[in-house]
Motif scaffolding. Structure first.
Motif, PDB file in Angstrom:
ATOM      1  N   LYS A  44      98.817  82.737  84.553  1.00 12.52           N
ATOM      2  CA  LYS A  44      97.407  82.418  84.569  1.00 12.52           C
ATOM      3  C   LYS A  44      96.914  81.275  85.542  1.00 12.52           C
ATOM      4  CE  LYS A  44      97.320  84.107  79.924  1.00 12.52           C
ATOM      5  NZ  LYS A  44      97.010  83.655  78.244  1.00 12.52           N
ATOM      6  N   LYS A  67     103.001  90.490  77.628  1.00 13.65           N
ATOM      7  CA  LYS A  67     102.060  89.340  78.152  1.00 13.65           C
ATOM      8  C   LYS A  67     101.513  89.703  79.683  1.00 13.65           C
ATOM      9  CE  LYS A  67     103.473  84.898  75.996  1.00 13.65           C
ATOM     10  NZ  LYS A  67     103.897  85.471  74.774  1.00 13.65           N
ATOM     11  N   GLU A  68     100.398  89.526  79.962  1.00 13.50           N
ATOM     12  CA  GLU A  68      99.652  90.006  81.254  1.00 13.50           C
ATOM     13  C   GLU A  68     100.283  89.332  82.390  1.00 13.50           C
ATOM     14  OE1 GLU A  68      94.998  90.103  83.206  1.00 13.50           O
ATOM     15  OE2 GLU A  68      95.303  89.557  81.112  1.00 13.50           O
ATOM     16  N   GLY A  69     100.486  89.731  83.518  1.00 12.88           N
ATOM     17  CA  GLY A  69     101.190  89.165  84.683  1.00 12.88           C
ATOM     18  C   GLY A  69     102.629  89.021  84.681  1.00 12.88           C
ATOM     19  N   LYS A  74     106.683  90.900  84.025  1.00 16.64           N
ATOM     20  CA  LYS A  74     107.324  92.120  83.619  1.00 16.64           C
ATOM     21  C   LYS A  74     108.764  91.350  83.503  1.00 16.64           C
ATOM     22  CE  LYS A  74     105.300  95.668  86.015  1.00 16.64           C
ATOM     23  NZ  LYS A  74     105.235  97.018  86.969  1.00 16.64           N
ATOM     24  N   SER A 102     103.930  82.743  81.010  1.00 15.04           N
ATOM     25  CA  SER A 102     102.277  82.976  80.751  1.00 15.04           C
ATOM     26  C   SER A 102     101.378  81.767  81.430  1.00 15.04           C
ATOM     27  CB  SER A 102     102.151  83.279  79.446  1.00 15.04           C
ATOM     28  OG  SER A 102     101.047  83.858  79.099  1.00 15.04           O
ATOM     29  N   ASN A 117     105.890  96.180  79.837  1.00 14.00           N
ATOM     30  CA  ASN A 117     106.415  95.212  80.612  1.00 14.00           C
ATOM     31  C   ASN A 117     107.943  94.957  80.557  1.00 14.00           C
ATOM     32  OD1 ASN A 117     105.907  93.724  78.308  1.00 14.00           O
ATOM     33  ND2 ASN A 117     105.462  91.899  79.413  1.00 14.00           N
ATOM     34  N   ASP A 169     106.836  97.961  74.521  1.00 12.31           N
ATOM     35  CA  ASP A 169     105.815  97.173  75.704  1.00 12.31           C
ATOM     36  C   ASP A 169     106.488  97.648  77.045  1.00 12.31           C
ATOM     37  OD1 ASP A 169     104.396  94.880  73.828  1.00 12.31           O
ATOM     38  OD2 ASP A 169     106.275  95.238  73.208  1.00 12.31           O
ATOM     39  N   LYS A 183     101.756  87.366  90.009  1.00 13.24           N
ATOM     40  CA  LYS A 183     102.960  88.160  89.293  1.00 13.24           C
ATOM     41  C   LYS A 183     104.246  87.363  89.147  1.00 13.24           C
ATOM     42  CE  LYS A 183     102.483  91.626  92.061  1.00 13.24           C
ATOM     43  NZ  LYS A 183     102.715  92.884  92.615  1.00 13.24           N
TER      44      LYS A 183
END
Length: 467
Positions: A128, A155-157, A159, A124, A184, A182, A133
């Motif tokens: 960021k 969590k963003e970004g 998979k 993560s 992802n 989720d 990605k």
């Protein structure tokens, strides 16, 4: 500290680059260019550190300051905030010669949480900081999948796709992976065994164009950061056992249930760094390729067998290559040649003088099914301590391989509730932790595929292209 490949064709790279590369681009495994040597004074200074403090001290030797101290401290704190015991990995004294290192107090009740909660935070952080990605791809024989998913779900970004062998993990292990909702997260249930899953993962990482264009990242123990995170609890458990031991604690044995050689390689790394380790006892089950290697110097897969300890139902140990590199005096050309020979001939034989070194580093015992169940029953009756079947293999190997008067720390790698099928066979009724009991009422999400790489790629393409 710089990182190099066991096969010699990756130049020295930094900590974050090594983390993101996962499997080395030449097909080998990344290792540190040198192993730090710790002084007795350093070890003495670490004796009273808390678990998170010890993580930071050990990581400082490997990270090159690439992560600002405050940010690394925040990641470590977040990684272990969900553990149910304040010591993270507490040590339970059974006798003055046997201590159990409990590694199952994380969110998925298995030792994989120790490393994978940190790796989730780390991925993560990189996503960021570098605006990347990240597509995490892994195979599991049971515990890695749930721990990895728990570390990055939502969590963003990021998979994550996990392959597991259909019907060859425990029901709780399956539910921990497949009840996560989720978007992802993708679970692929593969017709085959763990080695089939692991082979396809390695093939995808070895395809450098596919790896790059699909932003692949590794969560399995092919990633050195996972090994490093596991090394910490060897040091921590030694210090905790020393506080409970009657008399001065010298060198100890560690008994490690392992099928993929990752957890015990972390112990080997700790020993090379200077931790007082006598023997590393490799505990396995009927899938005993590693036991045969330690006894005979021959590394050759046999027939796959389903056992009561499914997380060790592995024939091809992906971390074996790291140890091969060190026992062959860091000769990367020889390692590359032997691994190519293994690919074509299915066998590696090491010279007799090197076998002597292997047997100086390790002892081993393959625990059969009845011995596993008998050990669970015995320790419940004698000590009122319920072992899961993997931890029982570690204890059984301790009894076979430890000499009189030797002290052994045996790794308890999972909570028994994850393997109630084996516990019931011992005539023992256990109560489930609330988090595990709740799984049985949740809907499952998984995609059943056959063991063809083309089917995995098809499902990944759909997953990666979905918004």
């Amino acid at each position: 500290m710089e990182y190099i490949s066991t096969r010699g064709k990756i130049g020295k790279i930094g900590f974050i680059d090594a983390f993101m590369m996962g499997l080395a681009d030449d097909g080998g495994l990344l290792v540190p260019s040198e192993i730090p040597a710790l002084s007795k004074e350093t070890l003495d200074n670490w004796r009273n550190l808390g678990y998170q403090e010890l993580v930071l001290e050990i990581f400082a030797y490997f990270t090159n300051g690439e992560i600002p101290e405050a940010e690394l401290k925040d990641m470590v704190a977040a990684s272990y905030s969900s553990f149910r015991d304040p010591e993270v990995t507490p040590v339970r004294k059974i006798t003055n010669e046997l201590y159990l290192l409990e590694l199952f107090h994380g969110p998925t009740f298995a030792f994989k949480d120790i490393a994978l909660q940190f790796m989730g935070q780390f991925y993560s952080y990189v996503a960021k900081k570098q605006h990347k990605k990240i597509h995490i791809l892994g195979a599991t024989s049971g515990d890695t999948g749930a721990s990895a998913i728990q570390g990055v779900r939502g969590k963003e970004g990021i998979k994550i796709c996990i392959l597991h062998p259909n019907g060859k993990v425990s029901k709780v292990q399956e539910l921990q992976m497949t009840t996560v909702e989720d978007d992802n997260v993708l679970n692929l249930s593969v017709e085959g065994n763990f080695d089939d899953c692991q082979r396809m993962i390695k093939e995808l990482f070895a395809d450098l164009d596919y790896k790059s264009s699909n932003h692949l990242a590794a969560i399995n123990s092919i990633n050195f950061v996972r090994i490093l995170a596991q090394t910490v609890y060897y040091f921590y458990s030694y210090f905790q056992a020393a506080k409970q031991h009657e008399g001065e604690l010298g060198a100890v044995n560690f008994s490690v249930p392992t099928g993929n050689f990752g957890d015990i390689f972390a112990g080997y790394l700790a020993k090379r760094m200077g931790l007082p380790v006598n023997k590393l006892i490799l505990a396995t089950n009927e899938n005993n390729i590693l036991e045969k290697f330690i006894h005979d110097g021959v590394y050759m897969p046999g027939e796959f067998k389903a056992t009561y300890s499914p997380s060790m139902d592995i024939q091809v140990a992906s971390n074996f290559e790291r140890y091969l590199y060190y026992v062959l005096d860091e000769n990367s050309e020889l390692v590359a040649s032997l691994m190519e020979q293994f690919k074509t001939e299915g066998e590696i034989v090491i010279p007799h003088e090197k076998l002597e070194q292997v047997q100086a580093d390790f002892a081993s015992h393959g625990v059969d099914g009845q011995e596993c169940l008998d050990t669970i029953s015995e320790y419940q009756a004698k000590f009122n301590y319920l072992l899961d079947p993997h931890s029982a293999c570690g204890v059984a190997a301790t009894e076979k391989c430890s000499g009189e008067g030797e002290v052994t720390i045996s790794l308890a790698t999972a909570h028994p509730a994850k393997f109630d099928e084996a516990i019931k066979l011992c005539g023992i009724d256990q109560s489930f932790p609330e988090e595990i009991a709740a799984l049985f009422d949740k809907p499952q999400r998984q995609t059943l595929i056959d063991g063809k790489l083309s089917e995995v790629v098809r499902e990944l393409d759909k997953f990666y292209n979905a918004q």
